[in-house]
Write a protein that holds these residues in place. Structure first.
Motif, mmCIF file in Angstrom:
data_model
loop_
_atom_site.group_PDB
_atom_site.id
_atom_site.type_symbol
_atom_site.label_atom_id
_atom_site.label_comp_id
_atom_site.label_asym_id
_atom_site.label_seq_id
_atom_site.Cartn_x
_atom_site.Cartn_y
_atom_site.Cartn_z
ATOM 1 N N TYR A 175 0.833 -1.202 0.000
ATOM 2 C CA TYR A 175 0.000 0.000 0.000
ATOM 3 C C TYR A 175 0.869 1.254 0.000
ATOM 4 C CZ TYR A 175 -3.348 3.471 1.779
ATOM 5 O OH TYR A 175 -4.121 4.600 1.958
ATOM 6 N N LEU A 176 1.904 1.255 0.823
ATOM 7 C CA LEU A 176 2.781 2.416 0.917
ATOM 8 C C LEU A 176 3.496 2.672 -0.406
ATOM 9 C CD1 LEU A 176 4.345 1.768 4.441
ATOM 10 C CD2 LEU A 176 2.568 3.408 3.860
ATOM 11 N N ARG A 177 3.954 1.619 -1.060
ATOM 12 C CA ARG A 177 4.652 1.798 -2.339
ATOM 13 C C ARG A 177 3.717 2.343 -3.411
ATOM 14 N NH1 ARG A 177 7.237 -3.236 -0.754
ATOM 15 N NH2 ARG A 177 9.411 -2.795 -0.172
ATOM 16 N N SER A 178 2.450 1.930 -3.375
ATOM 17 C CA SER A 178 1.515 2.451 -4.374
ATOM 18 C C SER A 178 1.335 3.951 -4.210
ATOM 19 C CB SER A 178 0.155 1.734 -4.258
ATOM 20 O OG SER A 178 -0.534 2.108 -3.076
ATOM 21 N N TRP A 179 1.337 4.411 -2.973
ATOM 22 C CA TRP A 179 1.222 5.848 -2.722
ATOM 23 C C TRP A 179 2.522 6.561 -3.077
ATOM 24 C CZ3 TRP A 179 -2.175 9.608 -1.019
ATOM 25 C CH2 TRP A 179 -3.498 9.180 -0.801
ATOM 26 N N ALA A 180 3.649 5.940 -2.776
ATOM 27 C CA ALA A 180 4.932 6.562 -3.102
ATOM 28 C C ALA A 180 5.062 6.769 -4.606
ATOM 29 C CB ALA A 180 6.080 5.697 -2.581
ATOM 30 N N GLU A 181 4.690 5.766 -5.373
ATOM 31 C CA GLU A 181 4.759 5.888 -6.831
ATOM 32 C C GLU A 181 3.784 6.956 -7.323
ATOM 33 O OE1 GLU A 181 6.872 4.641 -8.837
ATOM 34 O OE2 GLU A 181 7.867 3.237 -7.480
ATOM 35 N N GLY A 182 2.601 7.016 -6.714
ATOM 36 C CA GLY A 182 1.615 8.009 -7.111
ATOM 37 C C GLY A 182 2.074 9.420 -6.819
ATOM 38 N N VAL A 183 2.593 9.642 -5.620
ATOM 39 C CA VAL A 183 3.069 10.975 -5.247
ATOM 40 C C VAL A 183 4.251 11.373 -6.123
ATOM 41 C CG1 VAL A 183 4.172 12.296 -3.404
ATOM 42 C CG2 VAL A 183 2.191 10.860 -2.895
ATOM 43 N N LYS A 184 5.144 10.444 -6.387
ATOM 44 C CA LYS A 184 6.282 10.720 -7.262
ATOM 45 C C LYS A 184 5.816 11.182 -8.640
ATOM 46 C CE LYS A 184 10.116 8.328 -9.551
ATOM 47 N NZ LYS A 184 10.789 7.004 -9.696
ATOM 48 N N SER A 185 4.760 10.556 -9.162
ATOM 49 C CA SER A 185 4.277 10.869 -10.508
ATOM 50 C C SER A 185 3.698 12.278 -10.614
ATOM 51 C CB SER A 185 3.217 9.851 -10.947
ATOM 52 O OG SER A 185 1.992 10.046 -10.240
ATOM 53 N N ARG A 222 9.924 6.345 10.254
ATOM 54 C CA ARG A 222 11.124 6.148 9.449
ATOM 55 C C ARG A 222 10.911 5.086 8.380
ATOM 56 N NH1 ARG A 222 15.837 6.357 14.198
ATOM 57 N NH2 ARG A 222 15.685 8.634 14.583
ATOM 58 N N HIS A 223 10.139 4.065 8.708
ATOM 59 C CA HIS A 223 9.857 3.014 7.730
ATOM 60 C C HIS A 223 9.087 3.579 6.537
ATOM 61 C CE1 HIS A 223 9.218 -1.113 6.346
ATOM 62 N NE2 HIS A 223 7.972 -0.756 6.077
ATOM 63 N N VAL A 224 8.055 4.366 6.812
ATOM 64 C CA VAL A 224 7.258 4.983 5.742
ATOM 65 C C VAL A 224 8.129 5.931 4.927
ATOM 66 C CG1 VAL A 224 5.304 6.505 5.243
ATOM 67 C CG2 VAL A 224 5.079 4.733 7.000
ATOM 68 N N HIS A 225 8.888 6.766 5.605
ATOM 69 C CA HIS A 225 9.768 7.726 4.943
ATOM 70 C C HIS A 225 10.757 7.016 4.020
ATOM 71 C CE1 HIS A 225 13.410 10.234 4.644
ATOM 72 N NE2 HIS A 225 12.617 11.285 4.797
ATOM 73 N N ASP A 226 11.368 5.945 4.524
ATOM 74 C CA ASP A 226 12.398 5.256 3.745
ATOM 75 C C ASP A 226 11.816 4.597 2.494
ATOM 76 O OD1 ASP A 226 14.279 6.067 5.552
ATOM 77 O OD2 ASP A 226 14.414 4.143 6.606
ATOM 78 N N LEU A 227 10.606 4.074 2.591
ATOM 79 C CA LEU A 227 9.973 3.481 1.416
ATOM 80 C C LEU A 227 9.739 4.533 0.325
ATOM 81 C CD1 LEU A 227 7.362 0.923 2.818
ATOM 82 C CD2 LEU A 227 9.451 0.440 1.563
ATOM 83 N N PHE A 228 9.347 5.725 0.732
ATOM 84 C CA PHE A 228 9.161 6.807 -0.247
ATOM 85 C C PHE A 228 10.500 7.205 -0.869
ATOM 86 C CE2 PHE A 228 4.922 6.985 1.162
ATOM 87 C CZ PHE A 228 4.201 7.894 0.392
ATOM 88 N N GLU A 229 11.543 7.268 -0.058
ATOM 89 C CA GLU A 229 12.862 7.597 -0.579
ATOM 90 C C GLU A 229 13.321 6.542 -1.584
ATOM 91 O OE1 GLU A 229 15.226 10.183 0.172
ATOM 92 O OE2 GLU A 229 13.432 11.205 0.894
ATOM 93 N N GLU A 230 13.121 5.282 -1.253
ATOM 94 C CA GLU A 230 13.517 4.201 -2.159
ATOM 95 C C GLU A 230 12.769 4.262 -3.484
ATOM 96 O OE1 GLU A 230 12.821 0.647 0.043
ATOM 97 O OE2 GLU A 230 14.325 1.119 1.576
ATOM 98 N N ALA A 231 11.522 4.719 -3.431
ATOM 99 C CA ALA A 231 10.722 4.826 -4.645
ATOM 100 C C ALA A 231 11.057 6.072 -5.453
ATOM 101 C CB ALA A 231 9.237 4.829 -4.288
ATOM 102 N N GLY A 232 11.899 6.940 -4.912
ATOM 103 C CA GLY A 232 12.258 8.171 -5.613
ATOM 104 C C GLY A 232 11.247 9.286 -5.440
ATOM 105 N N ALA A 233 10.367 9.150 -4.442
ATOM 106 C CA ALA A 233 9.359 10.189 -4.168
ATOM 107 C C ALA A 233 9.987 11.270 -3.296
ATOM 108 C CB ALA A 233 8.129 9.581 -3.508
ATOM 109 N N THR A 234 10.889 12.024 -3.878
ATOM 110 C CA THR A 234 11.627 13.039 -3.132
ATOM 111 C C THR A 234 10.922 14.389 -3.159
ATOM 112 O OG1 THR A 234 12.953 13.480 -5.118
ATOM 113 C CG2 THR A 234 13.833 11.899 -3.530
ATOM 114 N N ASN A 235 9.726 14.447 -3.716
ATOM 115 C CA ASN A 235 8.958 15.700 -3.759
ATOM 116 C C ASN A 235 8.051 15.857 -2.546
ATOM 117 O OD1 ASN A 235 7.610 13.432 -4.965
ATOM 118 N ND2 ASN A 235 6.018 14.782 -5.734
#
Length: 383
Positions: A175-185, A222-235
């Motif tokens: 679920y977290l990765r789906s949001w990370a990819e969405g926010v990144k996009s 930190r777990h949520v944050h790191d998953l977003f960083e790994e997905a490249g959601a740096t915005n």
């Protein structure tokens, strides 16, 4: 033989001078010649440090909010699904808000780009209140008859599915990765206020509720944050937002703080007219101790992520004026978000002509005359 008369001598002399200039003085432009002279700083408008070699530096980025400025934002009951309340708020304030906060619960909240784009297209920075729970259980608790506010808090906070340990253990990673990819996009800045008011006991992500243990909130963050960083959601602008301290015996906030490497803005929630601040309480009374404590462990800019005032005592307009007079003294406070909702109390400025006037006159100050656009870079350092 050609006779060199005075006119001919003059012509030959001029030709010789031109040839000498072409070969000895002017920069070569033919193959094998020297490279053309690069444009000067005056020609490009770029800034080159003294003694620096290489290409000029790019112009400085524009920050949000700029130095010496602060934003104001709004949260409504329907969020980006219906902007009617936002329009009424803006009309009452006589100025457009620059940030909009809206909530999404994990149980039913899948990523929806449209919600963010609607806010962005109206010139507001989207701030997502991202809540790991099933908010429908909260609604069910509120509908029960003869239930006190404390009992409602306890009923809605017991959700074993959303214990912090399950976030840490990776049970929600898909679920977290789906949001990370969405926010990144999205391609533009988005603020995420993850699991707010963690220092209370009324949400299932609070450490004092739902079988959670000390230290697990920081691990989950930190777990949520790191998953977003790994997905490249740096915005993402990561917003950490406890409830303002309501007593001297309330838990110390430092134990819930993930660290400046994991947070961009710190925040606080507090209202005049409820709980510990039912009697008239100034902004500094409500938020002062919390701001002072936060400054012992963080140097990030601070946002009042939720606030409002009741008119039950007839002092709502007074509180608004006094609050906006107090804010400039807190140079580390870069913004304030008003809770424009009729819930428990009617916090809306649009519901009161006196409150509307007080708010409009307060934000008419040049301090709040600013814009947000997707190309601005969020300010993450104190001035």
């Amino acid at each position: 033989m050609v006779r060199l008369t005075r006119p001919r001598v003059l012509v030959v002399s001029i030709a010789a001078l031109l040839l000498a200039y072409a070969f000895a003085v002017a920069p070569a432009t033919t193959i094998g010649g020297a490279a053309p002279r690069p444009p000067t700083t005056a020609e490009t408008g770029a800034v080159v440090p003294a003694g620096a070699a290489g290409p000029p530096l790019q112009p400085a980025v524009e920050l949000f909010p700029p130095a010496g400025k602060a934003f104001f934002g709004v949260m409504t009951d329907k969020g980006p699904y219906d902007f009617t309340a936002v329009d009424r708020f803006a009309a009452a304030a006589r100025r457009e808000p620059q940030v909009m906060l809206f909530g999404v619960g994990w149980e039913s909240g899948t990523f929806d780009r449209v919600l963010f784009d609607r806010i962005k297209d109206r010139g507001m920075l989207p701030m997502l209140g991202w809540e790991p729970w099933d908010y429908r259980l909260d609604q069910a608790a509120r509908k029960q008859k003869k239930v006190t506010a404390r009992q409602i808090d306890r009923l809605r906070s017991i959700q074993p599915r959303y214990r912090l340990s399950r976030i840490v253990d990776g049970d929600f990673d898909g679920y977290l990765r789906s949001w990370a990819e969405g926010v990144k996009s999205l391609g533009y800045p988005v603020a995420i206020r993850f699991a707010h008011e963690m220092n209370g006991s009324w949400y299932p992500w609070c450490e004092r509720a739902n079988g959670n243990r000390p230290g697990e909130y920081v691990e989950a963050w930190r777990h949520v944050h790191d998953l977003f960083e790994e997905a490249g959601a740096t915005n993402v602008i990561w917003v950490w937002s406890p409830n303002a301290r309501w007593s001297r015996t309330a838990a110390h906030l430092s134990g819930f703080y993930p660290g400046d490497d994991y947070v961009d803005w710190v925040g606080a929630t507090g209202y005049y007219g409820t709980g510990a601040w039912s009697k008239y309480s100034t902004f500094d009374t409500i938020f002062g101790p919390t701001i002072a404590e936060i400054r012992t462990f963080s140097r990030r800019p601070l946002v009042v992520t939720e606030t409002g005032a009741t008119d039950a005592g007839g002092r709502k307009a007074q509180w608004i004026r006094e609050t906006f007079r107090a804010l400039p003294k807190h140079r580390d406070v870069i913004g304030l978000i008003w809770f424009e909702v009729d819930k428990e109390r009617d916090w809306r400025i649009a519901a009161s002509p006196a409150a509307s006037t007080a708010f409009a006159q307060s934000v008419a100050d040049p301090r709040y005359d600013l814009r947000w656009s997707p190309d601005l870079v969020p300010r993450t350092e104190l001035e």
